[in-house]
Motif scaffolding. Structure first.
Motif, short mmCIF file in Angstrom:
data_model
loop_
_atom_site.label_atom_id
_atom_site.label_comp_id
_atom_site.label_asym_id
_atom_site.label_seq_id
_atom_site.Cartn_x
_atom_site.Cartn_y
_atom_site.Cartn_z
N SER A 96 7.85 -14.31 -12.26
CA SER A 96 7.87 -12.88 -12.71
C SER A 96 7.93 -12.57 -14.21
CB SER A 96 9.25 -11.87 -12.00
OG SER A 96 10.48 -12.80 -12.94
N LEU A 97 8.50 -13.38 -14.94
CA LEU A 97 8.19 -13.28 -16.45
C LEU A 97 6.72 -13.37 -16.75
CD1 LEU A 97 9.48 -13.02 -18.99
CD2 LEU A 97 9.99 -15.50 -19.26
N THR A 98 6.12 -14.33 -16.03
CA THR A 98 4.51 -14.51 -16.35
C THR A 98 4.01 -13.35 -15.92
OG1 THR A 98 5.03 -16.90 -15.97
CG2 THR A 98 2.66 -16.12 -15.88
N VAL B 198 0.78 -8.48 -17.60
CA VAL B 198 0.44 -7.12 -17.61
C VAL B 198 0.59 -6.54 -18.98
CG1 VAL B 198 1.38 -5.01 -16.42
CG2 VAL B 198 1.18 -6.84 -15.05
N ALA B 199 1.84 -7.02 -19.70
CA ALA B 199 1.90 -6.38 -21.16
C ALA B 199 0.65 -6.76 -21.94
CB ALA B 199 3.20 -6.95 -21.64
N LEU B 200 0.19 -8.08 -21.79
CA LEU B 200 -0.86 -8.51 -22.62
C LEU B 200 -2.06 -7.55 -22.38
CD1 LEU B 200 -2.08 -10.64 -24.76
CD2 LEU B 200 -2.55 -11.99 -22.48
N SER B 201 -2.40 -7.31 -21.21
CA SER B 201 -3.64 -6.50 -20.73
C SER B 201 -3.73 -5.27 -20.98
CB SER B 201 -3.90 -6.78 -19.14
OG SER B 201 -2.62 -6.06 -18.57
N LEU B 202 -2.33 -4.57 -21.32
CA LEU B 202 -2.21 -3.28 -21.54
C LEU B 202 -2.42 -3.27 -23.12
CD1 LEU B 202 0.78 -1.77 -19.36
CD2 LEU B 202 -1.98 -1.15 -19.71
N SER B 203 -1.93 -4.14 -23.89
CA SER B 203 -1.88 -4.35 -25.43
C SER B 203 -3.49 -4.55 -25.83
CB SER B 203 -1.19 -5.28 -25.87
OG SER B 203 -1.61 -6.71 -25.48
N LEU B 204 -4.02 -5.36 -24.87
CA LEU B 204 -5.69 -5.42 -25.26
C LEU B 204 -6.71 -4.41 -25.15
CD1 LEU B 204 -6.17 -9.18 -23.83
CD2 LEU B 204 -6.06 -8.54 -26.22
N SER B 205 -6.06 -3.42 -24.08
CA SER B 205 -6.97 -2.31 -23.77
C SER B 205 -6.71 -1.28 -25.06
CB SER B 205 -6.43 -1.81 -22.44
OG SER B 205 -5.07 -1.14 -22.36
N MET C 289 9.20 -16.26 -1.97
CA MET C 289 9.97 -15.63 -3.09
C MET C 289 9.59 -15.84 -4.40
SD MET C 289 13.85 -15.46 -2.67
CE MET C 289 14.93 -15.41 -3.82
N ILE C 290 9.43 -14.88 -5.46
CA ILE C 290 9.19 -15.08 -6.72
C ILE C 290 10.25 -15.43 -7.59
CG2 ILE C 290 8.24 -13.76 -8.62
CD1 ILE C 290 6.72 -11.99 -6.73
N ASN C 291 10.08 -16.40 -8.08
CA ASN C 291 11.26 -16.89 -9.22
C ASN C 291 11.15 -16.03 -10.29
OD1 ASN C 291 9.40 -18.41 -10.31
ND2 ASN C 291 9.93 -20.25 -9.65
N LYS C 292 12.23 -16.52 -11.21
CA LYS C 292 12.34 -15.75 -12.65
C LYS C 292 11.06 -16.32 -13.17
CE LYS C 292 15.60 -15.03 -15.95
NZ LYS C 292 17.25 -15.26 -16.45
N LYS C 293 10.55 -17.36 -13.49
CA LYS C 293 9.54 -17.73 -14.35
C LYS C 293 8.12 -17.27 -14.00
CE LYS C 293 7.52 -22.00 -16.17
NZ LYS C 293 7.51 -23.55 -16.19
#
Length: 167
Positions: free
Chosen positions: A7-9, A14-21, A1-5
């Motif tokens: 999922s935030l990571t 994902v946001a960082l990889s999209l912004s770098l592209s 089970m994925i915890n909150k930390k």
């Protein structure tokens, strides 16, 4: 089970990889204007050039050159560079005019010259638009002079009241 930390990571990665592209992912959505630079010339202009034309005549036909040779004013460069904003294709054309004294001696470049280029100007004839047989083009006149649309202006109430009050 994925915890909150975790999922935030994951979301931040994902946001960082999209912004770098950058915008390369959405490149087709971005408007990019066409970029024309230099002297755009039609083939009809280049076909008017003749051997032994003066510099003034060449400049009248083609416009001012992009570059004149710094060391001698006997070579003129006409350069046209066009970059399409849609597909980033590039069109590059050059025309180089060489002068001997004050007269055109040769022309090099990407444009096709007229078959009469080697014929001196005083022995050849340029296309003329001032033929005496041609009549000027006049727009067709309508037989009646009535306007096509009648304009109806409604009278304003305040204006009608003011007209009644005036002596």
């Amino acid at each position: 089970m994925i915890n909150k930390k975790q999922s935030l990571t994951l979301v931040s990665a994902v946001a960082l990889s999209l912004s770098l592209s950058g915008c390369s992912v959405f490149d087709w959505l971005i408007y990019k204007p066409d970029v024309p630079q230099g002297n755009y010339m039609e083939t009809q202009q280049v076909e008017k050039l003749r051997v032994d034309m003066t510099k003034e005549q060449a400049e009248y036909i083609l416009g001012r050159p992009v570059l004149r040779d710094s060391f001698s004013d006997d070579t003129w460069y006409y350069v046209y560079h066009f970059k399409s904003g849609r597909d980033a294709s590039i069109t590059h054309k050059e025309l180089i005019i060489h002068f001997t004294g004050d007269k055109i001696s040769s022309v090099d470049g990407d444009y096709d010259l007229s078959t009469e280029f080697e014929t001196p100007l005083d022995q050849s004839s340029l296309p003329s638009i001032n033929d005496p047989d041609l009549k000027p083009l006049l727009p067709e006149a309508r037989p009646d002079a009535k306007p096509l649309v009648e304009e109806q202006r409604p009278a304003l109430k305040n204006q009608a009241e003011n007209d009644n009050e005036a002596p």
